[in-house]
Design an enzyme around this catalytic site. Structure first.
Site, PDB file in Angstrom:
ATOM      1  N   GLY A  58       6.953   2.252 -11.282  1.00  0.00           N
ATOM      2  CA  GLY A  58       6.851   2.836  -9.789  1.00  0.00           C
ATOM      3  C   GLY A  58       5.429   2.227  -9.035  1.00  0.00           C
ATOM      4  O   GLY A  58       4.610   2.248  -9.760  1.00  0.00           O
ATOM      5  N   CYS A  59       5.437   2.576  -7.598  1.00  0.00           N
ATOM      6  CA  CYS A  59       4.378   2.027  -7.167  1.00  0.00           C
ATOM      7  C   CYS A  59       3.222   2.895  -7.275  1.00  0.00           C
ATOM      8  O   CYS A  59       2.103   2.639  -7.529  1.00  0.00           O
ATOM      9  CB  CYS A  59       4.787   1.793  -5.681  1.00  0.00           C
ATOM     10  SG  CYS A  59       5.712   3.380  -4.754  1.00  0.00           S
ATOM     11  N   TYR A  60       3.513   4.466  -7.154  1.00  0.00           N
ATOM     12  CA  TYR A  60       2.440   5.424  -7.456  1.00  0.00           C
ATOM     13  C   TYR A  60       1.928   5.169  -8.717  1.00  0.00           C
ATOM     14  O   TYR A  60       0.699   5.353  -9.101  1.00  0.00           O
ATOM     15  CB  TYR A  60       2.899   6.866  -7.140  1.00  0.00           C
ATOM     16  CG  TYR A  60       2.873   7.266  -5.666  1.00  0.00           C
ATOM     17  CD1 TYR A  60       1.880   7.385  -4.908  1.00  0.00           C
ATOM     18  CD2 TYR A  60       4.274   7.726  -5.062  1.00  0.00           C
ATOM     19  CE1 TYR A  60       1.904   7.823  -3.733  1.00  0.00           C
ATOM     20  CE2 TYR A  60       4.044   8.207  -3.780  1.00  0.00           C
ATOM     21  CZ  TYR A  60       2.925   8.343  -3.003  1.00  0.00           C
ATOM     22  OH  TYR A  60       2.960   8.769  -1.744  1.00  0.00           O
ATOM     23  N   ALA A  61       3.001   5.011  -9.673  1.00  0.00           N
ATOM     24  CA  ALA A  61       2.573   5.103 -10.838  1.00  0.00           C
ATOM     25  C   ALA A  61       1.774   4.177 -11.549  1.00  0.00           C
ATOM     26  O   ALA A  61       0.778   4.311 -12.225  1.00  0.00           O
ATOM     27  CB  ALA A  61       4.106   5.019 -11.954  1.00  0.00           C
TER      28      ALA A  61
END
Length: 856
Positions: A658-661
């Site tokens: 994921g992007c945040y991750a």
């Protein structure tokens, strides 16, 4: 086919071809609104002018070097000699916003394109309303007084529409509905009020440019006695170009180029000097296509050789102008190529001009490693074929191998900047491919244009800092022989690297340090680009991935699935015509020619597609952009910088982080890996703010610009899927023998479109200093091309990461007690947070260079 071959040299291959995704029109708006008066926390940043900002945006469609070369080139002439752009009436109706945005881009970097527009479809509509049936002879509209009166009205309206669209973006524009073209009657009895241009008044155009306004012209002309006459807009643009002699003549149309009548693929380049006669004999070149090519040929024959014509859509205008790869069809005169063979080949050239070319552009001669005389003398003892152009802007030599079964060796390829900018290099490379069934050459691994060479090659082998390429070699035993010889030369004594058994020099290194320990990647061969299908391409991530694949040297987009867009052409893919389809899960296994599927779908939607491929025992690579398989052990979690590349290379099922991750793990990993973060309930807190593109294209409060204006919206304050993902993957990667790491993640949506800022507070197990933390991150991420570690106190900002393909990490603050570290990371959620990372993983899984097709 790319338009320019970089300068290929005996010591290395180097020049200015880059591939990149086009910067969106929304980026222009972001550059122009809400930025003036802002200050930065970074110590090194000062005020940035608007022109510099737009230039930086252009870097997203090509390399900095490439963009600056074209800016310098376009700025080297008088303002009115940059470009004449002919705009079709359909473009004004269907793509007005894109056109205005593209023209504004050009004006913001100091360029003044001269626009001439038509209004054919609009005129036909009004004529139909008035009960007048359009009449044509030889393709020329018969223009009586009624038709002309309506034409004058519609031209004025369309002209004003474009001017107002430009002014709305803050770009000054001047409507010019007359006074530029003087004409006589073309044939009054036959065509009535249709003119043939006899004179162009440059004064009105120059006056507009001096006033800082873009000239927006209609194609109406006047006779000496004041009668208004109609002139075809293509003809008017051509006459204007004949007088102004611009570097570029651009024809904007909705198709975005000329397409081959048999293959249906876009024609990238037409070199008239070499191809015109044969092209005009092609059976599919007829009617309007034949007339258009002939008119362009006749126009360019009247203009300097530096002038060229581009046929392109409004959406891709800036990419066409500022990159060598382009996005439409480029038509140029080219340069006639000469060819000589044998020991006396040089005697057939102008030696003085060749000497000047080599002494100024061949790096081995420039740095004194050899001399022109020595090199020319060496050719006498080689079985070489030499090539060049009549202007002596380019030179190549190809060595014939002693064993006829082996490929020919491209020994030298040197060109001037002028040749590169006028695409002579690509023309010559095309000639080489026609003349030789197979070729081999070597390039330095750190060459910024490495992706270009992957596109030119059928196979490659990397050994330390050099890459061996070959093209047209179909025998696997011969490939192994070439590779073995290449490796043996690399691991021997210092000296030239040779891949030809006769011992003649091909590409040479100049340092003992080039022969270090081996870091090999297995060689890969291909006979055609690998095919990629995208499921769920309507979203922002899917669109970004399409742009990246469009510029990839070894990938081809074969299927793009979207229920909402079914039947429409894929606008951001210019390599060939691809139409959106709507594929069901059962359709995927039937497409056995697809090498990789990308699932760009929301969470909990992918399973039927995966099950269908698994049921058919498909060996295609699957990259899932959702969270569905990020916790499944049988899938490979694709974050190469943290968890290694070998697993991804061997994988066929890859879960894209994921992007945040991704940003959070990059911010935490060095401390976790070093044992400074206690496992279990660690006290790590992550405050994240994302642009509203992260909420997708489906309308919701989190992407409603009205709700977000002057606002920041918290959501999912506990239990966000990325919270679990961050702790799970860091624990799995670095804390296998301890309790899993738990983090607190608090996401927010900001009022900007793209990009993520993550402020991470991390309790650590021992006292540290900011300098120690920064050094740890620098050491951890050394050599990672998509991760940039800033200096102590430099805080990354969203503005600097938008449209960039990596992660920036900085801040490195330490609390007064020395046991709390604060790190800030930024990432573009649509690129390294999604599309770029997906391409990175696909490259590894398919055996390509990890960064192929990714602008660095």
């Amino acid at each position: 086919m790319l338009r320019t071959l970089p300068v290929l040299r005996a010591a290395s291959v180097c020049a200015c071809v880059r591939t990149a995704a086009a910067a969106p029109a929304s980026a222009l708006t972001a550059a122009r609104t809400g930025r003036r008066g802002m200050t930065s926390a970074r110590s090194y940043q000062g005020d940035v002018s608007e022109k510099e900002t737009i230039v930086k945006l252009l870097y997203n469609i090509g390399s900095k070097k490439e963009v600056e070369q074209y800016l310098t080139y376009f700025s080297s002439v008088e303002s009115h000699q940059f470009a004449v752009i002919k705009v079709g009436g359909a473009v004004l109706t269907d793509s007005l916003d894109s056109l205005a945005s593209s023209l504004t881009f050009l004006n913001r970097v100091g360029l003044y394109p001269i626009v001439v527009h038509g209004a054919g479809p609009q005129l036909n509509g009004l004529l139909d309303d008035a009960g007048i049936v359009p009449d044509y002879i030889d393709g020329i509209r018969i223009t009586d007084e009624k038709t002309l009166n309506i034409a004058r009205k519609v031209f004025a309206e369309e002209n004003l529409k474009l001017v107002e669209a430009l002014e709305k973006l803050g770009t000054r524009a001047r409507p010019i509905n007359g006074g530029v073209f003087t004409a006589e009657y073309l044939d009054k009895d036959k065509y009535k009020l249709v003119g043939k241009i006899t004179h162009v008044n440059k004064a009105l155009i120059e006056s507009s440019i001096r006033a800082g306004a873009l000239p927006i012209l209609t194609s109406l002309a006047e006779t000496p006695d004041g009668q208004i006459v109609n002139v075809n807009a293509d003809v008017a643009a051509g006459e204007l170009a004949s007088v102004l002699e611009p570097l570029k003549i651009v024809y904007l149309n909705e198709k975005g180029g000329l397409f081959h009548g048999v293959t249906k693929k876009r024609i990238d380049v037409i070199n008239l000097d070499e191809e015109y006669e044969d092209l005009m004999k092609e059976p599919w070149v007829k009617f309007g296509t034949k007339l258009k090519i002939r008119e362009i040929h006749d126009l360019l024959m009247r203009l300097p050789r530096s002038s060229s014509v581009s046929i392109i859509s409004a959406d891709h205008l800036h990419k066409e102008l500022f990159t060598h790869s382009g996005a439409g069809t480029l038509i140029r005169r080219g340069h006639r190529i000469f060819k000589h063979s044998g020991p006396k080949a040089i005697s057939n050239t102008d030696v003085d001009k060749l000497r000047t070319l080599l002494s100024e552009n061949d790096p081995q001669i420039v740095d004194g490693s050899t001399s022109v005389a020595s090199y020319l003398k060496s050719l006498e003892s080689k079985n070489a074929t030499i090539y060049g152009d009549t202007g002596y802007d380019i030179f190549a030599s190809v060595i014939t191998p002693e064993d006829a079964s082996e490929p020919f060796i491209v020994e030298k390829f040197v060109s001037t900047k002028n040749a590169a900018l006028n695409n002579v290099t690509d023309n010559l490379w095309s000639v080489l491919r026609k003349d030789f069934k197979s070729l081999a050459w070597v390039v330095r691994k750190n060459d910024p244009n490495l992706a270009w060479y992957f596109e030119r090659a059928d196979g490659s082998y990397t050994e330390n800092d050099l890459v061996l390429f070959w093209s047209g070699v179909e025998n696997l035993d011969l490939v192994q022989k070439l590779v073995a010889r290449f490796v043996s030369r690399r691991s021997g004594a210092a000296g030239p690297v040779k891949i030809n058994p006769a011992g003649t020099r091909s590409y040479s290194s100049t340092s003992v340090g080039l022969f270090g320990h081996q870091q090999r990647r297995g060689y890969a061969t291909k006979t055609s680009p690998r095919k990629v299908g995208i499921i769920g391409a309507r979203g922002y991530t899917g669109q970004e991935l399409i742009k990246l694949i469009d510029n990839h040297p070894s990938l081809e987009l074969s299927h793009v699935s979207s229920r909402e867009l079914k039947g429409k052409p894929v606008a951001d893919y210019s390599s060939s015509q691809v139409i959106y389809s709507s594929l069901s899960p059962q359709d995927l296994p039937a497409n056995t020619d697809v090498d990789a599927w990308v699932l760009a779908l929301p969470n909990k939607i992918c399973k039927p597609f995966v099950d269908a491929l698994e049921g058919a025992k498909s060996k295609a690579v699957v990259v899932d952009l959702s969270a569905d398989y990020r916790f499944t052990d049988s899938w490979t979690y694709g974050l190469p910088e943290l968890y290694g590349r070998d697993k991804v290379r061997q994988a066929t099922r890859i879960s894209n982080p994921g992007c945040y991750a991704t940003g959070s793990q990059v911010a935490l990993a060095p401390l976790v890996k070093a044992g400074l973060v206690l496992p279990g309930l660690s006290g790590v807190s992550i405050f994240g703010v994302s642009g509203y593109s992260g909420a997708g294209t489906t309308p919701s409060p989190k992407n409603d610009v009205n709700l977000l204006r002057d606002n920041m919206m918290p959501y999912a304050l506990t239990g966000h899927i990325h919270e679990r993902e961050i702790g799970h993957q860091l624990s799995r990667g670095f804390l296998s023998n301890t309790a899993p790491l738990e983090v607190a993640f608090m996401p927010h949506v900001g009022q900007f479109f793209r990009g993520i800022s993550l402020t991470v507070s991390i309790p650590v197990s021992k006292t540290v200093t900011p300098e120690q933390i920064q050094a740890l991150y620098e050491q951890t991420y050394t050599g990672q091309k998509l991760i940039k570690v800033l200096k102590v106190g430099e805080i990354p900002e969203v503005w600097d990461i938008q449209n960039k393909h990596g992660v920036q990490v900085g801040g490195f603050a330490v609390g007064s007690g020395g046991k709390r570290v604060v790190v800030v990371a930024t990432i573009d959620n649509l690129l390294k947070g999604a599309a770029t990372q997906a391409l990175q993983n696909m490259n590894l899984a398919l055996g390509f260079d990890e960064y192929a097709g990714i602008p660095l």
